[in-house]
Write a protein that holds these residues in place. Sequence first.
Motif, PDB file in Angstrom:
ATOM      1  N   GLU A  65     -30.570  -2.228   2.239  1.00  0.00           N
ATOM      2  CA  GLU A  65     -31.615  -2.400   1.452  1.00  0.00           C
ATOM      3  C   GLU A  65     -31.962  -1.076   1.775  1.00  0.00           C
ATOM      4  OE1 GLU A  65     -33.112  -4.387  -0.224  1.00  0.00           O
ATOM      5  OE2 GLU A  65     -32.032  -6.323   0.590  1.00  0.00           O
ATOM      6  N   THR A 111     -30.780 -11.245  -4.357  1.00  0.00           N
ATOM      7  CA  THR A 111     -31.060 -11.044  -3.455  1.00  0.00           C
ATOM      8  C   THR A 111     -29.944 -11.894  -2.149  1.00  0.00           C
ATOM      9  OG1 THR A 111     -32.556 -13.107  -2.463  1.00  0.00           O
ATOM     10  CG2 THR A 111     -33.579 -11.121  -3.007  1.00  0.00           C
ATOM     11  N   ARG A 124     -33.744   0.788  -2.171  1.00  0.00           N
ATOM     12  CA  ARG A 124     -34.647   0.698  -1.535  1.00  0.00           C
ATOM     13  C   ARG A 124     -35.238   2.530  -2.345  1.00  0.00           C
ATOM     14  NH1 ARG A 124     -36.842  -1.140   2.457  1.00  0.00           N
ATOM     15  NH2 ARG A 124     -37.067   0.554   4.100  1.00  0.00           N
ATOM     16  N   GLY A 179     -31.655  -6.132  -7.470  1.00  0.00           N
ATOM     17  CA  GLY A 179     -31.356  -6.176  -5.747  1.00  0.00           C
ATOM     18  C   GLY A 179     -30.371  -6.157  -5.456  1.00  0.00           C
ATOM     19  N   LEU A 180     -30.097  -6.363  -4.175  1.00  0.00           N
ATOM     20  CA  LEU A 180     -29.131  -5.821  -3.112  1.00  0.00           C
ATOM     21  C   LEU A 180     -27.957  -6.675  -3.496  1.00  0.00           C
ATOM     22  CD1 LEU A 180     -27.863  -4.337  -1.118  1.00  0.00           C
ATOM     23  CD2 LEU A 180     -28.797  -5.634   0.513  1.00  0.00           C
ATOM     24  N   GLU A 198     -27.145  -5.006   6.630  1.00  0.00           N
ATOM     25  CA  GLU A 198     -28.123  -5.476   4.921  1.00  0.00           C
ATOM     26  C   GLU A 198     -29.244  -4.843   5.469  1.00  0.00           C
ATOM     27  OE1 GLU A 198     -28.547  -9.981   5.215  1.00  0.00           O
ATOM     28  OE2 GLU A 198     -26.604 -10.328   4.820  1.00  0.00           O
ATOM     29  N   ASP A 199     -29.844  -4.271   6.636  1.00  0.00           N
ATOM     30  CA  ASP A 199     -30.539  -3.614   6.617  1.00  0.00           C
ATOM     31  C   ASP A 199     -30.672  -2.336   5.509  1.00  0.00           C
ATOM     32  OD1 ASP A 199     -32.691  -5.620   7.406  1.00  0.00           O
ATOM     33  OD2 ASP A 199     -32.182  -4.989   9.501  1.00  0.00           O
TER      34      ASP A 199
END
Length: 237
Positions: free
Chosen positions: A142, A211, A146, A159-160, A138-139
């Motif tokens: 993201e 999210t 971003r 959002g993701l 997930e990081d």
Amino acid sequence: MTDTAAAGSAVQQRLPRQRADASRNYERIVAAAARLFLERGADVPLDEIAHRAGVGNATLYRHFANRNELIRVVVLSLMSCLSAQAEQIGATEPDAFEALRQFAHASADLLIGGLCAVFSDQLDLTDPELREAREQMEDAFELMLRRARESGQLRPDIGLGDLIVPIVQLTRPLPGTARATVEPYAHRHLEILLDGLRAPQRSVLPGGPATLAELRLSVHRLNDEPVTTTPNGKPVP
């Protein structure tokens, strides 16, 4: 050279090959399991997985003691692959939105929606290793999102979850169709989705950006499962 020394040297020469063979067998089993789980479901006989991988049953059981362990490794492998793809594409593609587009199609190629459907009831989501792999994945996602947002190419109200959920939905088998027919439609419809994610936006979206934490909360509530929250009431991922 003594007989003992000669034997020891021969063993040392064989060990790297043995390790390489074991690694290849392991990878073949995981790949075969992922494909057969998609085709036949989580209850497919392990003997068939061994046959598809081109190894003997004993080899499969040397690597995986049972079905749950194999399923767990398939899921860990999938999350690791997605993380690596996100990182590699982000590092090699200078255009932030093009990187996002390439990642979305690479995710669709893995048919993550089909695998999610197969394993939805098979995993212990409190498993520390699974949780760590999920957070790393997930990081990476993201970061890619971003960068696209900061470049001004991604509409700011995304959002993701607004990307991941459609990819999962697009890569589930259509009712009454063979799984092999899903992929061409998935890529075509994914391009339509990506066009809708580009800035400037042409419409106002209802609600707020989705999210993954909020999506997991919704799933817990639908399944009447307990939800852990922080002191300020936010769901714990």
